[in-house]
Design a protein around this motif. Structure first.
Motif, short mmCIF file in Angstrom:
data_model
loop_
_atom_site.label_atom_id
_atom_site.label_comp_id
_atom_site.label_asym_id
_atom_site.label_seq_id
_atom_site.Cartn_x
_atom_site.Cartn_y
_atom_site.Cartn_z
N ASN A 22 0.82 -1.20 0.00
CA ASN A 22 0.00 0.00 0.00
C ASN A 22 0.86 1.26 0.00
O ASN A 22 1.78 1.40 0.82
CB ASN A 22 -0.91 0.02 1.24
CG ASN A 22 -1.91 -1.11 1.23
OD1 ASN A 22 -2.40 -1.50 0.18
ND2 ASN A 22 -2.21 -1.65 2.40
N VAL A 24 1.21 5.10 0.76
CA VAL A 24 0.61 6.15 1.57
C VAL A 24 0.76 7.51 0.90
O VAL A 24 -0.15 8.33 0.89
CB VAL A 24 1.26 6.18 2.98
CG1 VAL A 24 0.68 7.32 3.81
CG2 VAL A 24 1.06 4.84 3.68
N VAL A 37 5.37 3.94 2.02
CA VAL A 37 4.48 2.79 2.09
C VAL A 37 4.26 2.40 3.55
O VAL A 37 4.61 3.13 4.47
CB VAL A 37 5.05 1.61 1.27
CG1 VAL A 37 5.13 1.99 -0.21
CG2 VAL A 37 6.42 1.18 1.76
N GLU A 38 3.69 1.23 3.76
CA GLU A 38 3.34 0.78 5.11
C GLU A 38 4.56 0.52 5.98
O GLU A 38 5.68 0.44 5.49
CB GLU A 38 2.48 -0.48 5.01
CG GLU A 38 3.09 -1.56 4.15
CD GLU A 38 2.07 -2.57 3.66
OE1 GLU A 38 1.87 -3.56 4.36
OE2 GLU A 38 1.48 -2.34 2.59
N ASN A 39 4.32 0.44 7.29
CA ASN A 39 5.37 0.16 8.29
C ASN A 39 6.49 1.19 8.27
O ASN A 39 7.65 0.87 8.52
CB ASN A 39 5.96 -1.25 8.08
CG ASN A 39 4.95 -2.34 8.40
OD1 ASN A 39 4.12 -2.16 9.29
ND2 ASN A 39 5.00 -3.44 7.68
N ASN A 40 6.14 2.46 7.96
CA ASN A 40 7.11 3.56 7.96
C ASN A 40 8.26 3.34 6.99
O ASN A 40 9.36 3.85 7.19
CB ASN A 40 7.67 3.79 9.38
CG ASN A 40 6.60 4.20 10.36
OD1 ASN A 40 5.77 5.06 10.05
ND2 ASN A 40 6.61 3.60 11.54
N GLU A 142 7.15 -5.92 4.69
CA GLU A 142 5.94 -6.43 5.33
C GLU A 142 6.11 -7.78 6.00
O GLU A 142 5.93 -7.91 7.22
CB GLU A 142 4.83 -6.50 4.26
CG GLU A 142 3.47 -6.88 4.75
CD GLU A 142 2.49 -6.91 3.58
OE1 GLU A 142 2.48 -7.92 2.85
OE2 GLU A 142 1.78 -5.91 3.38
#
Length: 230
Positions: A22, A24, A37-40, A142
């Motif tokens: 994903n 952001v 993206v996700e998880n910083n 991820e």
């Protein structure tokens, strides 16, 4: 697509569409693309281009350098040894200029001719990018338990930055509850690459158990770190 500007604009949009995580936020600065993206984490692409003016003003060669930045993994490979985060959280650095192990690398350059539509060559470039770099994204952004799968072939781990391939392998083995992987796979693989471009962290220490494995075990226990709660 005819001009370099049109190619870069198209690539920026298409890469965002095909990223397997994903997005952001997406930012473009000429030939440099950043996808938060996700998880910083962030995924960055630098599109290297060079004009070939003798064949027309819109003819150029194209290559790529890709980066994955992950603050969690960066801390894991540095803090057990009282080091700061490495390379501003840079964990993977991929370039199609590297060909150390002759794996299925992308071609060194893609030639985009002035006399024809550039779409087929650009799509071939994207397919190669998907095949050769995107395989790193899910494991290093991820699903960290998949990282140790890369140790089946040194060609897959040459792009882990900072010569920390052995340290990262130990960390993932412990957090995946597969400590036997260290002796069965990591150590033989490191010893087999003594004169290579990887596993330099293994050869920098006198005793890998006391200098690498034990500090990592202590750090994981003291900080209650687990892949389950990431």
């Amino acid at each position: 697509m005819e001009t370099k500007a049109e190619v870069l604009k198209y690539l920026f949009t298409r890469i965002q569409e095909i990223l397997p995580v994903n997005v952001v936020k997406a930012k473009k600065d000429k030939d440099y693309f950043i996808y938060i993206v996700e998880n910083n984490c962030s995924i960055e692409f630098y599109i290297r281009t060079s004009q070939s003016g003798h064949a027309g003003k819109n003819t150029f060669c194209m290559g790529i350098t890709c980066r994955i930045r992950n603050p969690f993994l960066s801390k894991l490979i540095s803090e057990p040894f009282n080091e700061k985060d490495t390379y501003d959280n840079l964990i993977v650095l991929f370039s199609n200029q590297y060909d150390w192990y002759n794996q299925n690398q992308m071609e060194v350059d893609y030639f985009l001719d002035n006399k024809s539509d550039k779409t087929p060559e650009v799509e071939r470039f994207l397919n190669d990018l998907n095949k050769n770099f995107f395989i790193y994204i899910i494991p290093f952004v991820e699903k960290y338990t998949k990282i140790i799968d890369f140790y089946s072939n040194p060609g897959y781990i040459q792009y882990i930055t900072g010569s920390k391939q052995f340290i990262l392998g130990v960390i993932c083995s412990l957090l995946c509850k597969r400590e036997e992987f260290i002796k069965e796979k990591l150590i033989p693989l490191a010893k087999a690459n003594e004169n290579g471009h990887i596993f330099k962290d293994f050869f920098k220490v006198k005793n890998y158990v006391s200098d690498i494995i034990e500090p990592i075990k202590k750090y994981i226990a003291d900080n209650n770190i687990s892949f389950d709660n990431v």
